[in-house]
Structures are given as structure tokens and as C-alpha cells.
Design an enzyme around this catalytic site. Structure first.
Site, mmCIF file in Angstrom:
data_model
loop_
_atom_site.group_PDB
_atom_site.id
_atom_site.type_symbol
_atom_site.label_atom_id
_atom_site.label_comp_id
_atom_site.label_asym_id
_atom_site.label_seq_id
_atom_site.Cartn_x
_atom_site.Cartn_y
_atom_site.Cartn_z
ATOM 1 N N THR A 159 0.862 -1.197 0.000
ATOM 2 C CA THR A 159 0.000 0.000 0.000
ATOM 3 C C THR A 159 0.893 1.240 0.000
ATOM 4 O O THR A 159 2.046 1.157 0.439
ATOM 5 C CB THR A 159 -0.859 -0.030 1.283
ATOM 6 O OG1 THR A 159 -1.843 -1.034 1.129
ATOM 7 C CG2 THR A 159 -1.520 1.293 1.594
ATOM 8 N N ARG A 166 -14.798 -5.951 -0.345
ATOM 9 C CA ARG A 166 -14.149 -5.570 0.915
ATOM 10 C C ARG A 166 -13.534 -4.168 0.802
ATOM 11 O O ARG A 166 -12.900 -3.825 -0.196
ATOM 12 C CB ARG A 166 -13.056 -6.592 1.244
ATOM 13 C CG ARG A 166 -12.305 -6.323 2.550
ATOM 14 C CD ARG A 166 -10.964 -5.665 2.311
ATOM 15 N NE ARG A 166 -10.160 -5.585 3.532
ATOM 16 C CZ ARG A 166 -9.035 -4.898 3.629
ATOM 17 N NH1 ARG A 166 -8.575 -4.238 2.593
ATOM 18 N NH2 ARG A 166 -8.358 -4.862 4.751
ATOM 19 N N GLY A 216 -0.908 -2.121 6.339
ATOM 20 C CA GLY A 216 -0.893 -3.425 7.005
ATOM 21 C C GLY A 216 -2.298 -3.968 7.085
ATOM 22 O O GLY A 216 -3.137 -3.666 6.239
ATOM 23 N N GLY A 235 -5.740 -4.082 7.542
ATOM 24 C CA GLY A 235 -6.707 -2.998 7.655
ATOM 25 C C GLY A 235 -7.785 -3.227 8.687
ATOM 26 O O GLY A 235 -8.248 -2.277 9.332
HETATM 27 N N1 ASP Z 1 -4.074 -1.524 4.909
HETATM 28 C C1 ASP Z 1 -4.393 -2.032 3.604
HETATM 29 C C2 ASP Z 1 -5.764 -2.670 3.676
HETATM 30 O O1 ASP Z 1 -6.050 -3.340 4.646
HETATM 31 C C3 ASP Z 1 -3.434 -3.037 3.071
HETATM 32 C C4 ASP Z 1 -1.977 -2.716 3.211
HETATM 33 O O2 ASP Z 1 -1.595 -1.712 3.798
HETATM 34 O O3 ASP Z 1 -1.156 -3.489 2.709
HETATM 35 O O4 ASP Z 1 -6.496 -2.537 2.734
#
Ligand code: ASP
Length: 290
Positions: A159, A187, A211, A213
């Protein structure tokens, strides 16, 4: 004093892509630095930085975003203006070349804070936001992540986000993502949820998280971290790490976050193996970490 930091996602990212992540973050940050150097707004700097990261197929955002359980790319993005709590976000949008542009258009429109699905695409059309064939959003890296990640391995990574303070003391945060690997269709993660994955308030600070979410949503992570930091501003990195550890211990998952404080100090923390970051401040050289 201006300052800016961006991230390219926290996760178990292979060291093979270290150079690509560092260079990708560095190149994108330079675009933000240019804006801040000439007295531009933190809001413009974070949007431009994230836009560049979305264009880079190395990262899980915009072009190169990962696919859901049906093999479709659908993206989330948000921008928050610390000056007036302006907030614009989009969730589960497909075929938007730069989801951060659409999030900003939602913010500037001002009527709503979050648009999702087909309605968000209709709004994009009305506002002249660039749309592409959703298939064009898929690139080899996203396909590879889809096909070669085993069902058991943790779904995370790549992300993008940026936070900044401009010369006038205003703060802003922006985040953009394709979400978690193999997520359910429909989602929506933390990135577009105010106070969870993205938040900025001039008197508190600005945060962009990455991370798991669901953990960040359920702990209202970004806002919670800023509240804790306001009580212990002298050690931002430690406080951020503690908040991360507490959130993930309570709910599960792992992650990372970047932060800028009202006085321009920058911090980042992760409890994943890796997170690409680049940062710079007025009169100080650009640095990267992975
Ligand atoms: N935080 C993001 C989500 O859950 C994913 C990520 O940061 O890798 O959509």
C-alpha cells in the site's frame, strides 16, 4: 519548516525488490518536495507523491494493484486536510487510474466524505477523473502476487501513503491501496476510513497506516496514535511502535505507519519485516529505509 514522508507498504516484502521500493519512494517523494520547496500546500504534496506511487507497478496501488478473490482489481484511497478536516475517500473502485485523484475530488466537492462502488465511478465520470479498462490496472507484479502467494501466507504489503507539513504549518495525509491479497469482493479496508488508516489534524499530526486494515479499523488506529502522541510528543517513534504493537496484539495482523507532528518532526514504525519509506525536511537531505 516543511517536512514530508511517504511509504510503499509494510509487509513481508522480498529483499529482491528493495531497490525498486527505495527508488520508487524516493522518486515519488521528490515530486512532493518540489511542491513544498516552492511554498505549496501539504495537501498538494501528499496527493502528488501518492499519485506517483500509484503509477509505479511495484506498489499495490493504482496501476499494479493486487486482485481480489475474483481476480479483479478494486482500490481504496483517501486524503485528509489537517487545516479544516476536509476529507475525501473512495472504496472498492475499479478502473480508476488514480484513486487518489478521485478521493480528492470527493473532498473538494464537500458534500460527502466517502463514495464506493458504481456510484463512485459515476462521480468520477462527472468530474473528469481518468478511467481505464480495469484489466489495464493489472500488471505482472499484481498477477504474480495473486498466483504465487500461497493460501497460508499472510496477505499484506505494498500500500502507499504520504504525510506532510507545509511552510504555513498545515498538515495533510493521503493513502492509496489495492487492499489485501485475495480479499472478498466488495471488501473495503482501513485506508479510506477516517481515523483508521488515514488522518490529519493541524493541532495533532498526520498519519498514514499500512498493514492489516481490519486491525486499524477496529482500533481506530490513526486517531488513537495521534491522541497518544499528543500526550507523549517527545518520543514519536516509540509511541507509534507501541500503538502498532498494542493494536496488532489486540486484534491480530501486522503493519506500519508514518507520521508528521505539528512541529514538523517525522517518524515511522513497523512490526512487519519491511516497509519502504522515504523522507525529507527543509534543509535536510532525502533519506530512505526499507
Ligand atoms: N491496509 C491495507 C488494507 O487493509 C493493506 C496494506 O496496507 O497493505 O487494505
Amino acid at each position: 519548516m516543511w517536512s514530508i514522508i511517504c511509504h510503499g507498504g509494510a509487509g513481508s516484502i522480498s529483499s529482491d525488490v528493495e531497490t525498486a521500493h527505495r527508488e520508487g519512494c524516493e522518486g515519488a517523494l521528490r515530486a512532493g518536495i518540489e511542491i513544498l520547496e516552492r511554498g505549496g500546500a501539504a495537501l498538494d504534496a501528499v496527493c502528488e507523491t501518492v499519485r506517483r506511487l500509484e503509477d509505479n507497478p511495484v506498489f499495490n496501488a493504482g496501476i499494479g494493484a493486487t486482485v481480489d478473490e475474483n481476480g479483479m482489481v478494486s482500490c481504496d484511497a483517501a486524503v485528509c486536510n489537517g487545516r479544516d478536516l476536509g476529507y475525501g475517500a473512495v472504496g472498492a473502485v475499479s478502473g480508476v487510474r488514480h484513486p487518489i485523484d478521485l478521493a480528492r475530488a470527493v473532498m473538494e466537492d464537500g458534500r460527502h466524505a466517502l463514495l464506493v462502488g458504481p456510484g463512485a465511478i459515476q462521480f468520477a465520470r462527472q468530474r473528469g477523473i481518468e478511467l481505464v479498462d480495469p484489466k489495464r490496472m493489472e500488471t505482472d507484479p499484481s498477477r504474480a502476487r495473486w498466483w504465487f502467494t500461497s493460501a497460508e501466507s499472510p496477505p499484506e504489503g505494498d500500500t502507499v501513503g504520504a504525510v506532510a507539513r507545509d511552510r504555513s504549518g498545515h498538515l495533510a495525509a493521503a493513502t492509496s491501496t489495492g487492499g489485501l491479497l485475495r480479499k472478498y469482493a466488495g471488501r473495503v479496508g482501513d485506508s479510506p476510513i477516517a481515523g483508521a488508516g488515514t488522518y490529519a489534524r493541524d493541532d495533532l499530526g498526520a498519519v498514514s497506516a499500512t498493514g492489516h486494515g481490519e486491525t486499524f479499523m477496529r482500533t481506530v488506529f490513526a486517531f488513537q496514535a495521534l491522541q497518544s502522541l499528543s500526550r507523549a510528543p517527545e518520543a514519536p517513534e516509540e509511541v507509534l511502535r507501541l500503538e502498532l504493537d498494542q493494536a496488532t496484539a489486540r486484534i491480530g495482523g501486522r503493519g506500519g505507519a508514518i507520521l508528521v507532528l505539528p512541529d514538523g518532526r517525522i517518524a515511522f514504525a513497523r512490526n512487519t519485516d519491511r516497509m519502504g519509506v522515504a523522507w525529507a525536511a527543509q534543509g535536510k537531505p532525502l533519506q530512505t529505509a526499507f
